[in-house]
Scaffold this motif. Structure first.
Motif, PDB file in Angstrom:
ATOM      1  N   ASP A   1       0.835  -1.225   0.000  1.00  0.00           N
ATOM      2  CA  ASP A   1       0.000   0.000   0.000  1.00  0.00           C
ATOM      3  C   ASP A   1       0.863   1.267   0.000  1.00  0.00           C
ATOM      4  O   ASP A   1       0.575   2.258  -0.705  1.00  0.00           O
ATOM      5  CB  ASP A   1      -0.912  -0.031   1.248  1.00  0.00           C
ATOM      6  N   ARG A   2       1.928   1.179   0.847  1.00  0.00           N
ATOM      7  CA  ARG A   2       2.807   2.363   0.865  1.00  0.00           C
ATOM      8  C   ARG A   2       3.496   2.568  -0.487  1.00  0.00           C
ATOM      9  O   ARG A   2       3.593   3.701  -0.995  1.00  0.00           O
ATOM     10  CB  ARG A   2       3.873   2.188   1.972  1.00  0.00           C
ATOM     11  N   GLN A  42       2.396   1.509  -3.331  1.00  0.00           N
ATOM     12  CA  GLN A  42       1.380   1.960  -4.297  1.00  0.00           C
ATOM     13  C   GLN A  42       1.081   3.434  -4.111  1.00  0.00           C
ATOM     14  O   GLN A  42       0.973   4.201  -5.078  1.00  0.00           O
ATOM     15  CB  GLN A  42       0.118   1.108  -4.129  1.00  0.00           C
ATOM     16  N   HIS A  43       0.952   3.829  -2.801  1.00  0.00           N
ATOM     17  CA  HIS A  43       0.673   5.244  -2.536  1.00  0.00           C
ATOM     18  C   HIS A  43       1.821   6.121  -3.034  1.00  0.00           C
ATOM     19  O   HIS A  43       1.599   7.166  -3.649  1.00  0.00           O
ATOM     20  CB  HIS A  43       0.443   5.436  -1.025  1.00  0.00           C
ATOM     21  N   VAL A  76       1.706   6.188  -6.723  1.00  0.00           N
ATOM     22  CA  VAL A  76       0.589   7.056  -7.176  1.00  0.00           C
ATOM     23  C   VAL A  76       0.981   8.529  -7.032  1.00  0.00           C
ATOM     24  O   VAL A  76       0.752   9.348  -7.918  1.00  0.00           O
ATOM     25  CB  VAL A  76      -0.697   6.716  -6.391  1.00  0.00           C
ATOM     26  N   GLU A  77       1.576   8.810  -5.839  1.00  0.00           N
ATOM     27  CA  GLU A  77       2.015  10.204  -5.642  1.00  0.00           C
ATOM     28  C   GLU A  77       3.086  10.593  -6.666  1.00  0.00           C
ATOM     29  O   GLU A  77       3.071  11.690  -7.224  1.00  0.00           O
ATOM     30  CB  GLU A  77       2.555  10.350  -4.210  1.00  0.00           C
TER      31      GLU A  77
END
Length: 608
Positions: free
Chosen positions: A402-403, A405-406, A409-410
């Motif tokens: 998730d991190r 991916q985040h 994404v960022e």
């Protein structure tokens, strides 16, 4: 010769202090035959000297050096007294009984005084009166002196002839006779010359008649030539005046057209100045734009590395984004797998939970306690531990994913924002570049247009300047032609004036020659150069005497001047021949050599 008075004789002699006669003495009267006798020193010769003295004989012939020696003096100191005088008076009685008194006095000043009948006269009148009585003083025909008889007897015929001529007085006519004889010879010679001259004149007359006819024909032709020349000059003057008027008209037209050209040129120059100002303005604007363009170019060039860097960064980010996308897709697949696995695990967990719950509920229902065997408990703990470990591991992996991916994404968002900013900046720069290129194109088109306009104006200015130069050149040519025509006109007027003046002078000289015999003519007519090449030299040498009139003497010149004044004719210079002092020619000047000649040797002039 004056007529001789009636014959007479000496009547008496009166003397006063003359030689040996003291005081006043009267001797006479004399008769037809009178003899004076006496011893030596008694005064006989002094009486003869007294008669000779009163009849005008010179003192040297009276045995005296000067007149004062003839005055009576007893002693030498008497001669030193002042105021001494003496006289001799001769009484001459004519045949009719009339007496004439001849008196000659020695004055106190030592001079002679002559009297006739007590009337003072000069020697010429005194001598003329004696000559009228037949008494010739020079011939001394009134006395026979001592020794004259012997002298006459001893003379030869020639001397006797001279003596007789002297006594008779004919010797005074000798000079006249000789002059007349000379004149007679000259007259005979002149007669001979006149006869020969007459023959020559007859021939010359015939020749002169022919020459006169030829001269009249020549004069008539000259008159016709003068008239034709006058008509020709008038025609030339008429044509010159027409040419001058035409030239003036052309000059006026040229000046008007020149003024129009000048005005047009001024307009062109004003317009050119305006265009130049506009061009300068445009140039400033172009320079300003070019400066801005250069700045933009510099800025673009300066940003080009950044743009390239950004492009590279974009490419790198795009590649990274692509890789990240792939990784993201992979992770998504893995996420899906993990999700499925998690779901499966969750399902298993749920099943286990349910089983656990079932077991707990079954345990509770069975007594509140679930009693498992050691094997089951050990399997349970093992499964629980494995489930917890897997769950923890999956949870940790999920958090990591998730991190990541985040973060991806960022990062993707940041890259997309950067990409969008770069795209916007690129579009902005491309828009500015297109605007600058459009502006530069317009400016270049304006520059080309203004350069074409400037070339056209410069060409028009060059053409106008050339046309103006041609007009000025034509104007200068016309002006030079007018000046030349004016000079020709002045020369023609001067020639006409000179011809009229020469004609008037010639007519005036001809009139003077007709009226006054002593007028010979003008120097230009009398002295002519032997060759035409000497005309200028002779004119310069004669100077102001070139038009002078030659006359015999000053009296003729004065008469001519009086005639000119009376007739109100132009003044002339007259040269009297009798007053001309001729200097001898310096012969050594003829030996100078070269082309030098004496004016005397290159002119023709009449000998008389």
């Amino acid at each position: 010769m004056p007529a001789m008075d009636s014959p007479g004789k000496i009547h008496r002699i009166e003397l006063e202090n003359f030689k040996s006669y003291k005081g006043h003495q009267v001797i006479g009267p004399f008769y037809d035959f009178t003899a004076i006798i006496g011893p030596n020193g008694s005064g006989k010769s002094n009486l003869m000297d007294a008669i000779s003295f009163v009849l005008g004989v010179r003192t040297g012939q009276l045995r005296g050096a000067q007149l004062k020696d003839l005055i009576y003096a007893f002693e030498d100191r008497d001669k030193e007294q002042r105021g001494r005088k003496a006289f001799v008076k001769l009484v001459y009685r004519l045949g009719n009984g009339t007496e004439l008194l001849f008196t000659r006095t020695i004055t106190s000043a030592g001079g002679s005084e002559y009297r006739i009948d007590d009337r003072v006269v000069n020697w010429d009148d005194y001598n003329a009166k004696l000559k009228s009585l037949g008494i010739l003083v020079k011939a001394r025909n009134f006395l026979v002196f001592q020794g004259d008889v012997e002298s006459v007897a001893s003379k030869n015929p020639r001397e006797l002839t001279v003596l007789l001529e002297q006594i008779s007085g004919s010797d005074e006519d000798k000079r006249l006779y000789e002059d007349l004889e000379e004149k007679k010879g000259a007259a005979e010679e002149k007669s001979t010359l006149a006869y020969q001259k007459k023959r020559t004149i007859v021939m010359e007359r015939k020749q002169k008649k022919e020459q006169k006819e030829e001269a009249e024909k020549h004069m008539r032709l000259q008159e016709e030539l003068r008239s034709l020349k006058k008509e020709h000059f008038l025609w030339q003057l008429f044509n010159i005046e027409n040419d001058v008027e035409k030239a003036n008209q052309e000059i006026e037209n040229e000046q008007s057209s020149l003024q129009e050209i000048i005005n047009e040129l001024d307009g062109y120059e004003n317009e050119s100045r305006k265009k130049e100002k506009e061009q300068a303005k445009y140039r400033k604007e172009i320079e300003k734009r070019e400066k801005k363009l250069a700045e933009k170019k510099n800025k673009i060039d300066k940003n080009q590395p950044e743009l390239l860097k950004l492009k590279e960064e974009k490419t790198r980010l795009t590649a990274k984004l692509k890789n990240t996308g792939k990784e993201l897709d992979k992770r998504k697949e893995e996420k899906k797998k993990h999700t499925v696995e998690i779901e499966k695990l969750r399902n298993d967990l749920d099943d286990l939970t349910k089983q656990l719950d079932n077991l707990q509920s079954k345990g509770q229902s069975e007594g509140g306690k679930l009693h498992l065997g050691d094997d089951q408990l050990e399997a349970y703990n093992r499964i629980k531990e494995e489930a917890g470990m897997k769950t923890t591991k999956l949870r940790d992996e999920k958090e990591v994913q998730d991190r990541e991916q985040h973060a991806d994404v960022e990062a993707q968002k940041n890259l997309e924002e950067n990409l969008q900013q770069l795209e916007s900046r690129k579009q902005e720069l491309e828009s500015q570049q297109k605007q600058m290129e459009t502006r530069l194109k317009k400016i270049r088109e304006a520059i080309d247009k203004h350069n074409d306009e400037l070339k056209r104006l410069r060409k028009e200015q060059t053409d106008t300047t050339k046309k103006l130069g041609d007009s000025k050149k034509k104007y200068e040519n016309l002006k030079a032609k007018i000046t030349e025509l004016e000079n020709q006109l002045r020369e023609l007027k001067a020639d006409k004036h000179e011809n009229d003046r020469d004609t008037k002078l010639s007519q005036a000289v001809e009139a003077l020659r007709r009226l006054f015999p002593g007028v010979h003519g003008r120097m230009t007519e009398l002295c002519r150069p032997t060759q035409k090449k000497y005309n200028l030299a002779v004119t310069v040498a004669m100077g102001r005497f070139m038009d002078a009139v030659v006359v015999d003497n000053e009296h003729t010149g004065k008469e001519c001047i009086k005639y000119l004044k009376d007739q109100r004719l132009p003044p002339m210079t007259f040269i009297p021949l009798h007053s001309v002092r001729v200097k001898p020619v310096i012969e050594k000047l003829r030996a100078l050599g070269g082309t030098a000649r004496l004016i005397f040797d290159v002119i023709q002039y009449p000998s008389a």
